[in-house]
Design an enzyme around this catalytic site. Structure first.
Site, short mmCIF file in Angstrom:
data_model
loop_
_atom_site.label_atom_id
_atom_site.label_comp_id
_atom_site.label_asym_id
_atom_site.label_seq_id
_atom_site.Cartn_x
_atom_site.Cartn_y
_atom_site.Cartn_z
N ASP A 15 -11.14 58.34 -3.06
CA ASP A 15 -10.99 57.89 -4.27
C ASP A 15 -9.14 57.79 -4.52
OD1 ASP A 15 -9.76 60.55 -4.04
OD2 ASP A 15 -11.17 61.59 -5.41
N ASP B 212 -7.83 77.51 37.32
CA ASP B 212 -8.09 77.53 35.94
C ASP B 212 -7.01 78.10 34.91
OD1 ASP B 212 -10.52 75.74 36.00
OD2 ASP B 212 -11.84 77.39 36.19
#
Length: 885
Positions: free
Chosen positions: A339, A694
């Site tokens: 808008d 990891d």
């Protein structure tokens, strides 16, 4: 006992059905509420202590649930079962090592996911919904969670009803109750009592939590809050899983790819080892360890860490997300519909002047405009409501109008709605004359006027051309003393025009240019006049293409899809047309975002891939949105888009690392197990290797991202990941087999020394390769990693090199390595990184990666599923229900 107990510490809350059967006077007496003054602050505090927050549920981080997410992996369960069997078969050290490693892996994942859940809970706590109540004799805005039985609550267009109410006053009030009843048509409301046995769908004298004010206004008495409301009872029994985002869908597809690869490798390895007559338990444990090794076990932890860290950074940049996974979706946006007010303009609307028509004067235009508002309080005392009315009532000229305004009595109001774009009020002056006043969008008001002076039309055109917002005021004498209806809005005479100023933001042009550099096309969708919207866009350097609502309605979807790329401004657009424009653009491919803050934006917010609203928006807009901006600023939105892309880029780094290097290592292990008389690496050693690797990758979320990766959206491409794995996996295996040759041919290593040498080499190569894979540029020289990633990677490599010389070496099956080995290791690591860099250039040249537009078929079920999910996940605030569809 009466149907409704007085609110005392020892009495239960009322139910809405019982409340509907009682008169307003009885209810007010039972609940101890003064209809004019509401509750006192002290009484509110006492009732809050008794009834608690007006909330159906809350978003809380649950450690046990997070832990369950980590341990429910089938591979982990198989490993634990194998360890259990090993323990009873006498291999107790192996069983202990495997159990400890699995526990550490689960613990790391749980800690990181729990931190992400805590971050999500913190975001929910920052999202608030406000409502207007009468307390201590005056209206005030309060958080919906602070409501208590006995509060008097005002309802206005677009409000989400924040509790179960017995209606005291209504003016053309109707509510969308589809969230509770499934009926799509709005229900007209009255103040009539109904029998206590009436069905929920027939309680016309009540307004229920979670329903949306579709038209009109009203005032109601709170009779039930929180879980004691009808909505609360329904939500408590739901266990709806939120709709998966595109990011989650990509993760799921990636996981399935790994399942297929792991299944194929483990099965073939197990069968091969059995054919070679190796011990069954060794073959089983080795195969399971291979499966775990190829799986990026901490991928959920890396993703959670990335999202949690990103959410904290975005929160500091005034961007809140309702679900952490929506961050990545925000980064995928390439078309933004927004808008105009407050985004491209300052959003601080000021009344500037009144332009009279015919025989009127500026003071009379202002007076009629002030009378024709849904607000009936004193100047400066407006709480909520239309921003244009707020600007009008807060104007300095209003003080001079007080005596004149006091001479009028309001007889009725026909509230504003988005179909008429007008509000009408019936007033009577001190002489007993009644007048109908209508105020609204000039195009609609002028259509209902008998005649419009040419000078007025010229003045209106000039104001629109200057980019000013204009409201027309018209009136006519009225004979009927009843509240006005739409049939009364005719034969009006134009009184004049009210002009408001909302200038463009000084920094909007720079923000638009920044969004353009991110590959995002910005288009304005507004209910404002086309000339006004075009003037603002031209001033900010946007394109010139304009379509009005009437022109959009005249196009079919195919024609609209062709028109959207050439259009910058969509003006005088209805709520349904906004949603249609968004839906058609989504079918054209790419990710679409919609930024809006009003009730008329709710449909479009639902239809978009990413709905964006602001903290000051209407409740229905905030509930329909996925992302909340604490500041209505396109620059803030650009920050959010960049953060989303950064998170996705870092996640993909881990994915590419895990698939390529793990696949290569496991491929090498499978090959070595064929020609070696012993296992090339013990199951516990594979798990230690995977855990250390990891752990180093948990620093990836802190890594920097190359600028070119932020310039355009990126999406999951499973085909690309598969090709990357197949191309780079064997490259890493080349150096694994070279290590085998060095250990066997030069050092004449036995089983223990061989495993130790390969463990150190594989950990070093697969960990350090991150510096090549993390960028398409030349690493270190043109793309520098974060300090945290540097420390983590080199720290893990150092741990792997030192581990064979520690007291844990014997338990893990390691032996010390000769010094000459480390010289060979350094040469192999350098050679490996050079080879990867060469391979990287070849791969990306061959791949010619392009982002294929995602063509999806829109379905209304998407919005329905999102709403249903919010019953249980986004009901942090009692009124958090996106039901305006």
């Amino acid at each position: 006992m009466t149907a409704i107990e007085a609110v005392r510490p020892d009495s239960p809350a009322t139910g809405i059905v019982s409340a509907a059967a009682m008169s307003s006077t009885e209810l007010l007496e039972q609940l101890g509420t003064d209809i004019g003054a509401g509750l006192s602050s002290g009484e509110v505090a006492r009732r809050q202590a008794r009834w608690g927050l007006n909330a159906v549920s809350s978003h809380r981080a649950r450690l046990l649930l997070v832990l369950w997410h980590q341990v429910r992996s089938p591979l982990l369960a198989l490993l634990l079962a194998a360890a259990f069997v090993s323990f009873f078969l006498g291999e107790r050290s192996d069983a202990l090592v495997i159990s400890v490693i699995v526990a550490l892996s689960v613990g790391l994942g749980a800690v990181n996911e729990y931190r992400a859940e805590k971050a999500a809970a913190g975001l929910h706590d920052q999202i608030h919904h406000q409502t207007v109540v009468i307390r201590d004799g005056r209206p005030s805005q309060v958080d919906v969670t602070d409501l208590v039985p006995g509060d008097i609550l005002d309802l206005r267009l677009g409000d989400i009803v924040a509790a179960d109410l017995r209606l005291l006053e209504v003016t053309g009030l109707s509510c969308d109750e589809s969230v509770l009843t499934g009926e799509s048509l709005p229900v007209d409301k009255t103040i009539d009592t109904v029998p206590a046995h009436t069905a929920l769908a027939e309680l016309s004298g009540c307004a229920l939590m979670g329903t949306v004010v579709n038209a009109g206004s009203g005032r109601g008495l709170v009779v039930a809050t929180g879980a004691r409301t009808e909505f609360g009872k329904i939500a408590a029994g739901l266990n709806t899983h939120p709709l998966d985002t595109e990011f989650q869908v990509g993760l799921r597809k990636f996981s399935m790819l790994l399942v297929y690869v792991a299944g194929a490798l483990t099965t073939s390895i197990f069968v091969t080892n059995m054919v070679l007559h190796k011990p069954v338990m060794d073959a089983l444990l080795f195969s399971l360890a291979i499966a775990v090794g190829i799986t990026p076990q901490l991928l959920p932890a890396v993703v959670s860490s990335s999202l949690a860290a990103g959410s904290r950074r975005m929160s500091r940049r005034k961007v809140l997300v309702k679900r952490l996974v929506c961050i990545e979706d925000l980064g995928n946006v390439d078309v933004l519909f927004t808008d105009k007010t407050g985004t491209l303009t300052e959003g601080h609307i000021d009344f500037t002047r009144a332009i009279p028509a015919a025989d009127a004067d500026p003071d009379s235009v202002l007076r009629w405009g002030l009378l024709c508002t849904e607000h009936s309080g004193e100047p400066g005392d407006i709480v909520g409501g239309n921003p244009l009315d707020q600007a009008l009532w807060n104007a300095p000229e209003v003080k001079a109008q007080q005596s004149a305004l006091a001479s009028y009595t309001r007889l009725g109001v026909l509230p504003f709605d988005h179909q008429r774009n007008m509000v009408s009020v019936l007033v009577r002056d001190s002489a007993g004359r009644s007048t109908l006043i209508t105020k609204g969008a000039p195009e609609t008001v002028l259509q209902r006027c008998i005649e419009v002076p040419a000078a007025a039309r010229e003045a209106l055109a000039a104001e629109f051309a200057a980019g000013n917002r204009v409201v027309a005021v018209a009136a006519r004498p009225a004979r009927d003393q009843q509240p006005p209806t739409t049939r009364d809005e005719h034969d009006l005479r134009l009184v004049g025009l009210l002009v408001f100023l909302d200038p463009p933001k000084t920094d909007a042009a720079a923000a638009l240019r920044r969004l353009a550099t991110l590959g995002i096309s910005v288009k304005v969708v507004t209910g404002d006049n086309p000339a006004v919207a075009s003037k603002v866009c031209r001033d900010l350097g946007l394109g010139k293409g304009v379509l009005t609502g009437a022109e959009v309605d005249a196009l079919d979807d195919a024609a609209l899809a062709l028109a959207i790329p050439a259009t910058t401004v969509f003006a005088r657009i209805s709520p349904a047309a906004k949603a249609r424009i968004v839906r058609v653009q989504r079918l054209s491919g790419g990710a679409v975002a919609f930024l809006g803050d009003g009730v008329n934006d709710a449909l479009a917010l639902h239809a978009a891939d990413v709905g964006i609203s602001v903290d000051s928006a209407t409740d229905v807009a905030k509930d329909a949105a996925d992302v909340i901006l604490l500041e209505k600023n396109l620059d803030v939105l650009a920050d959010g888009v960049g953060e989303g892309r950064r998170i996705f880029a870092n996640t993909i780094k881990y994915v590419l690392m895990g698939t390529s290097s793990n696949f290569g290592n496991m491929f090498s292990a499978a090959g070595a197990s064929v020609f070696l008389s012993f296992l090339p690496m013990l199951p516990s050693q594979i798990l230690v290797n995977n855990l250390l690797y990891d752990t180093s990758q948990l620093a990836i979320p802190t890594d920097q991202v190359d600028e070119e990766q932020l310039r355009r959206p990126s999406h999951w491409d499973i085909g690309f990941i598969r090709r990357f794995m197949i191309f780079f996996g064997p490259l890493s295996s080349v150096f694994d087999f070279l290590t085998f040759a060095v250990m066997l041919g030069i050092f004449h290593a036995g089983p223990m020394e061989f495993r130790t040498g390969w463990f150190v080499e594989s950990l070093a190569t697969q960990t350090l390769v991150i510096f090549a894979i993390r960028t398409r540029r030349i690493p270190f020289f043109r793309s520098r990693p974060s300090v945290a990633l540097l420390l983590a990677a080199f720290g893990v490599v150092a741990i792997g090199a030192v581990l064979p010389a520690t007291p844990l070496a014997h338990t893990l099956g390691f032996s010390p390595l000769p010094g000459l080995y480390f010289a060979a290791l350094a040469a192999m690591v350098v050679g490996y990184l050079v080879l990867i860099e060469i391979g990287k250039r070849i791969f990306y040249r061959m791949a010619a990666v392009t982002v294929t537009p995602r063509r999806r078929r829109y379905s209304t079920s998407r919005s329905l599923r999102r709403r249903a999910a919010r019953f249980s996940t986004a009901a942090t605030r009692s009124a958090s229900v996106a039901a305006y569809t």
